[in-house]
Design a protein around this motif. Structure first.
Motif, short mmCIF file in Angstrom:
data_model
loop_
_atom_site.label_atom_id
_atom_site.label_comp_id
_atom_site.label_asym_id
_atom_site.label_seq_id
_atom_site.Cartn_x
_atom_site.Cartn_y
_atom_site.Cartn_z
N PHE A 1 0.84 -1.19 0.00
CA PHE A 1 0.00 0.00 0.00
C PHE A 1 0.88 1.25 0.00
CE2 PHE A 1 -2.42 3.42 1.86
CZ PHE A 1 -3.65 3.33 1.25
N ALA A 2 1.86 1.28 0.89
CA ALA A 2 2.74 2.45 0.98
C ALA A 2 3.50 2.69 -0.33
CB ALA A 2 3.72 2.27 2.14
N LYS A 3 3.89 1.60 -0.99
CA LYS A 3 4.65 1.71 -2.23
C LYS A 3 3.77 2.13 -3.41
CE LYS A 3 7.05 -1.43 -5.42
NZ LYS A 3 8.07 -0.66 -6.00
N CYS A 4 2.56 1.61 -3.47
CA CYS A 4 1.74 1.74 -4.68
C CYS A 4 0.66 2.81 -4.63
CB CYS A 4 1.09 0.40 -5.00
SG CYS A 4 2.28 -0.91 -5.35
N ILE A 5 0.18 3.14 -3.46
CA ILE A 5 -0.95 4.07 -3.36
C ILE A 5 -0.42 5.42 -2.87
CG2 ILE A 5 -3.25 4.45 -2.42
CD1 ILE A 5 -2.93 1.84 -4.05
N THR A 6 -0.23 6.33 -3.81
CA THR A 6 0.32 7.64 -3.45
C THR A 6 -0.76 8.62 -3.02
OG1 THR A 6 0.27 8.27 -5.79
CG2 THR A 6 2.34 7.37 -4.94
N LYS A 7 -1.97 8.48 -3.59
CA LYS A 7 -3.08 9.36 -3.23
C LYS A 7 -4.32 8.50 -3.00
CE LYS A 7 -1.38 13.22 -5.93
NZ LYS A 7 -1.61 14.11 -7.06
N PRO A 8 -4.52 8.04 -1.75
CA PRO A 8 -5.68 7.19 -1.46
C PRO A 8 -7.00 7.87 -1.85
CG PRO A 8 -4.18 7.23 0.41
CD PRO A 8 -3.70 8.27 -0.56
N GLY A 9 -7.88 7.07 -2.41
CA GLY A 9 -9.20 7.57 -2.80
C GLY A 9 -10.22 6.47 -2.63
N SER A 10 -11.35 6.63 -3.29
CA SER A 10 -12.43 5.66 -3.13
C SER A 10 -12.25 4.43 -4.01
CB SER A 10 -13.78 6.32 -3.44
OG SER A 10 -13.77 6.82 -4.77
N SER A 11 -11.32 4.49 -4.98
CA SER A 11 -11.06 3.33 -5.84
C SER A 11 -9.61 3.36 -6.31
CB SER A 11 -12.00 3.34 -7.05
OG SER A 11 -11.77 4.48 -7.84
N LEU A 12 -9.15 2.21 -6.82
CA LEU A 12 -7.78 2.11 -7.31
C LEU A 12 -7.73 2.46 -8.79
CD1 LEU A 12 -6.65 -1.31 -5.79
CD2 LEU A 12 -6.00 0.96 -5.03
N SER A 13 -6.68 3.16 -9.18
CA SER A 13 -6.46 3.39 -10.60
C SER A 13 -5.88 2.12 -11.20
CB SER A 13 -5.50 4.56 -10.80
OG SER A 13 -4.19 4.19 -10.41
N GLY A 14 -5.81 2.04 -12.51
CA GLY A 14 -5.24 0.88 -13.18
C GLY A 14 -3.79 0.67 -12.80
N SER A 15 -3.02 1.75 -12.73
CA SER A 15 -1.60 1.62 -12.39
C SER A 15 -1.42 1.20 -10.93
CB SER A 15 -0.84 2.92 -12.68
OG SER A 15 -1.36 3.99 -11.90
N GLU A 16 -2.27 1.69 -10.04
CA GLU A 16 -2.19 1.28 -8.64
C GLU A 16 -2.53 -0.20 -8.50
OE1 GLU A 16 -3.40 5.42 -6.34
OE2 GLU A 16 -4.99 4.09 -7.06
N SER A 17 -3.55 -0.63 -9.19
CA SER A 17 -3.95 -2.03 -9.14
C SER A 17 -2.84 -2.93 -9.67
CB SER A 17 -5.22 -2.22 -9.97
OG SER A 17 -5.65 -3.54 -9.91
N SER A 18 -2.22 -2.55 -10.77
CA SER A 18 -1.10 -3.33 -11.33
C SER A 18 0.07 -3.36 -10.36
CB SER A 18 -0.64 -2.73 -12.66
OG SER A 18 -1.65 -2.83 -13.62
N CYS A 19 0.37 -2.23 -9.76
CA CYS A 19 1.48 -2.15 -8.80
C CYS A 19 1.23 -3.08 -7.61
CB CYS A 19 1.65 -0.71 -8.34
SG CYS A 19 3.00 -0.46 -7.16
N ILE A 20 0.02 -3.04 -7.06
CA ILE A 20 -0.33 -3.91 -5.93
C ILE A 20 -0.16 -5.37 -6.32
CG2 ILE A 20 -2.25 -4.73 -4.49
CD1 ILE A 20 -1.37 -2.11 -3.45
#
Length: 51
Positions: free
Chosen positions: A9-28
């Motif tokens: 989470f710390a590595k991939c989610i730079t701006k927490p919101g109500s849903s994951l972006s495609g790049s965040e999902s791929s990173c996770i």
């Protein structure tokens, strides 16, 4: 798994919101896959270590 979740989470989610972006999902996904792979390598090394 708590540590994996926190680290990925710390590595991939730079701006927490109500849903994951495609790049965040791929990173996770990649982050968790690497952790699982590393855990397998460590487990095999420990299992095969001379006693």
């Amino acid at each position: 798994m708590q540590t994996v979740r926190d680290k990925c989470f710390a590595k991939c989610i730079t701006k927490p919101g109500s849903s994951l972006s495609g790049s965040e999902s791929s990173c996770i996904s990649r982050c968790v896959e690497r952790y699982i792979e590393a855990t397998g390598i460590i487990s095999r090394a420990l299992f095969n270590a001379p006693r």
